[in-house]
Design a protein around this motif. Sequence first.
Motif, PDB file in Angstrom:
ATOM      1  N   PHE A   1      25.653  72.882  81.455  1.00 22.06           N
ATOM      2  CA  PHE A   1      26.517  74.072  81.600  1.00 22.06           C
ATOM      3  C   PHE A   1      25.779  75.369  81.290  1.00 22.06           C
ATOM      4  O   PHE A   1      25.987  76.393  81.970  1.00 22.06           O
ATOM      5  N   ALA A   2      24.907  75.354  80.275  1.00 24.75           N
ATOM      6  CA  ALA A   2      24.273  76.593  79.816  1.00 24.75           C
ATOM      7  C   ALA A   2      23.430  77.269  80.896  1.00 24.75           C
ATOM      8  O   ALA A   2      23.588  78.478  81.151  1.00 24.75           O
ATOM      9  N   PRO A   3      22.516  76.590  81.570  1.00 19.31           N
ATOM     10  CA  PRO A   3      21.722  77.282  82.586  1.00 19.31           C
ATOM     11  C   PRO A   3      22.569  77.788  83.760  1.00 19.31           C
ATOM     12  O   PRO A   3      22.297  78.845  84.323  1.00 19.31           O
ATOM     13  N   ARG A   4      23.593  77.000  84.113  1.00 19.57           N
ATOM     14  CA  ARG A   4      24.452  77.474  85.204  1.00 19.57           C
ATOM     15  C   ARG A   4      25.273  78.689  84.783  1.00 19.57           C
ATOM     16  O   ARG A   4      25.531  79.598  85.583  1.00 19.57           O
ATOM     17  N   ALA A   5      25.722  78.704  83.527  1.00 18.09           N
ATOM     18  CA  ALA A   5      26.445  79.880  83.038  1.00 18.09           C
ATOM     19  C   ALA A   5      25.534  81.102  83.025  1.00 18.09           C
ATOM     20  O   ALA A   5      25.946  82.212  83.384  1.00 18.09           O
ATOM     21  N   ALA A   6      24.290  80.912  82.615  1.00 18.22           N
ATOM     22  CA  ALA A   6      23.342  82.026  82.632  1.00 18.22           C
ATOM     23  C   ALA A   6      23.095  82.518  84.051  1.00 18.22           C
ATOM     24  O   ALA A   6      22.991  83.730  84.311  1.00 18.22           O
ATOM     25  N   ALA A   7      23.032  81.582  85.000  1.00 17.03           N
ATOM     26  CA  ALA A   7      22.843  81.970  86.396  1.00 17.03           C
ATOM     27  C   ALA A   7      24.047  82.756  86.913  1.00 17.03           C
ATOM     28  O   ALA A   7      23.903  83.739  87.652  1.00 17.03           O
ATOM     29  N   VAL A   8      25.253  82.305  86.502  1.00 17.10           N
ATOM     30  CA  VAL A   8      26.458  83.040  86.914  1.00 17.10           C
ATOM     31  C   VAL A   8      26.449  84.453  86.338  1.00 17.10           C
ATOM     32  O   VAL A   8      26.770  85.433  87.027  1.00 17.10           O
ATOM     33  N   LEU A   9      26.072  84.601  85.075  1.00 18.31           N
ATOM     34  CA  LEU A   9      26.022  85.922  84.463  1.00 18.31           C
ATOM     35  C   LEU A   9      24.968  86.805  85.132  1.00 18.31           C
ATOM     36  O   LEU A   9      25.182  88.003  85.331  1.00 18.31           O
ATOM     37  N   ALA A  10      23.844  86.218  85.477  1.00 17.38           N
ATOM     38  CA  ALA A  10      22.824  86.998  86.172  1.00 17.38           C
ATOM     39  C   ALA A  10      23.321  87.454  87.539  1.00 17.38           C
ATOM     40  O   ALA A  10      23.081  88.596  87.964  1.00 17.38           O
ATOM     41  N   PHE A  11      24.031  86.547  88.231  1.00 10.71           N
ATOM     42  CA  PHE A  11      24.598  86.929  89.533  1.00 10.71           C
ATOM     43  C   PHE A  11      25.629  88.044  89.362  1.00 10.71           C
ATOM     44  O   PHE A  11      25.667  89.003  90.141  1.00 10.71           O
ATOM     45  N   LEU A  12      26.476  87.916  88.337  1.00 11.96           N
ATOM     46  CA  LEU A  12      27.462  88.967  88.094  1.00 11.96           C
ATOM     47  C   LEU A  12      26.793  90.296  87.772  1.00 11.96           C
ATOM     48  O   LEU A  12      27.280  91.360  88.165  1.00 11.96           O
ATOM     49  N   LEU A  13      25.686  90.264  87.049  1.00 11.33           N
ATOM     50  CA  LEU A  13      24.969  91.489  86.719  1.00 11.33           C
ATOM     51  C   LEU A  13      24.446  92.174  87.982  1.00 11.33           C
ATOM     52  O   LEU A  13      24.659  93.388  88.187  1.00 11.33           O
ATOM     53  N   VAL A  14      23.786  91.400  88.833  1.00 10.55           N
ATOM     54  CA  VAL A  14      23.252  91.984  90.071  1.00 10.55           C
ATOM     55  C   VAL A  14      24.390  92.440  90.982  1.00 10.55           C
ATOM     56  O   VAL A  14      24.367  93.532  91.542  1.00 10.55           O
ATOM     57  N   PHE A  15      25.401  91.575  91.124  1.00 11.60           N
ATOM     58  CA  PHE A  15      26.533  91.912  91.978  1.00 11.60           C
ATOM     59  C   PHE A  15      27.261  93.157  91.459  1.00 11.60           C
ATOM     60  O   PHE A  15      27.681  94.016  92.249  1.00 11.60           O
TER      61      PHE A  15
END
Length: 370
Positions: A68-82
């Motif tokens: 879960f942790a790496p995918r959550a970090a990826a989601v947060l990174a996507f939200l940051l860029v988006f």
Amino acid sequence: MDRAPGLSVRLRLTLSYVGFLMFAGVLLLGAVWVFLLRYVPDRAMLINPDDKPANGVFPVRSALLDVFAPRAAAVLAFLLVFGLVGGWILAGRMLAPLTRITDATHLATYGSLSHRIRLPGRNDEFRALADAFDGMLERLEAHVAEQQRFAANASHELRTPLAISKTLLDVARTDPNRDTGEIIDRLHAVNTRATDLTEALLMLSRAEQRSFTRESVDLSLIAEEATETLLPLAEKRGVTIETSGDISPVIGSQALLLQLTTNLVHNAIVHNLREQGTVWVSTSVRPTAVRLTVENTGEKLTPQLVSTLAEPFRRGTERIHTDHAGVGLGLAIVKTIARAHGGTLTLTPRSAGGIRITVELPATSPRTDR
């Protein structure tokens, strides 16, 4: 005004969008962890097909957390860029009307008062601001044009007596046998007219600047004072003055309101029938306004002519040929004084001849008198 450089509003809005989006994303991921993963046991025993425990246990929660942790970090990174890209675009679209208003302000600063924003779209805060700014530009352009016309007319009116005085002085210098008494009389008349014009200009400027002390005055008493002062002139010209009205309290300058009333009554007397003319002066009180009305008999006037009489240096055709031609600022001063007191001036031609002039001023509330 010099200001220190700072972040643009567009960038601040973008960062606000990103911050809110990241905060919402963290809350969402936290909710997933709290309400779903906390019910997963830390370890689970492996069970073989014979329903017998195996020799080891499986770390369920830690394994899921590792996934879960790496995918959550990826989601947060996507939200940051988006959020950065989307927020920058949205902020630009939201601030586009403000940019147009700012550009129009810069154009107005450099003298382009004819420019209008005319912001399209439905009514909202930006459209309301743009419409208000367009209205301000329209009034400002009209005011500047009026001031330019006024300055040109004032220069012309002041130049005329100066030119006449110069001509008379040249005649007296080049023709010693000319009757000096006649020249002196004409110089005195020209000088008197120039003095009256200068005083009228000063009165007009004072009223426009609204630099006067306000006090409670009775407009009906001011009307009586003005009519009594001008009664000899009315008798000389065969004009009858009739006054009526109630006590009419207003807040303003007694001197300026007396000048306003005197100008109206003087105009009504001078621009009247030569004999058996009549002037009606009345005051009345309405729920929110005090009204001063001055009517006079006279020649029939067209609505087009009447609508221009309150402009500076505008005169009716009969005014130029009378012994009381004035300086063309009487009604202009009345209009300016009324406007400085928050009132209005209305000119209406009478069907039987003459004109009806009405001045409405804000009425004094009962609490104001205490």
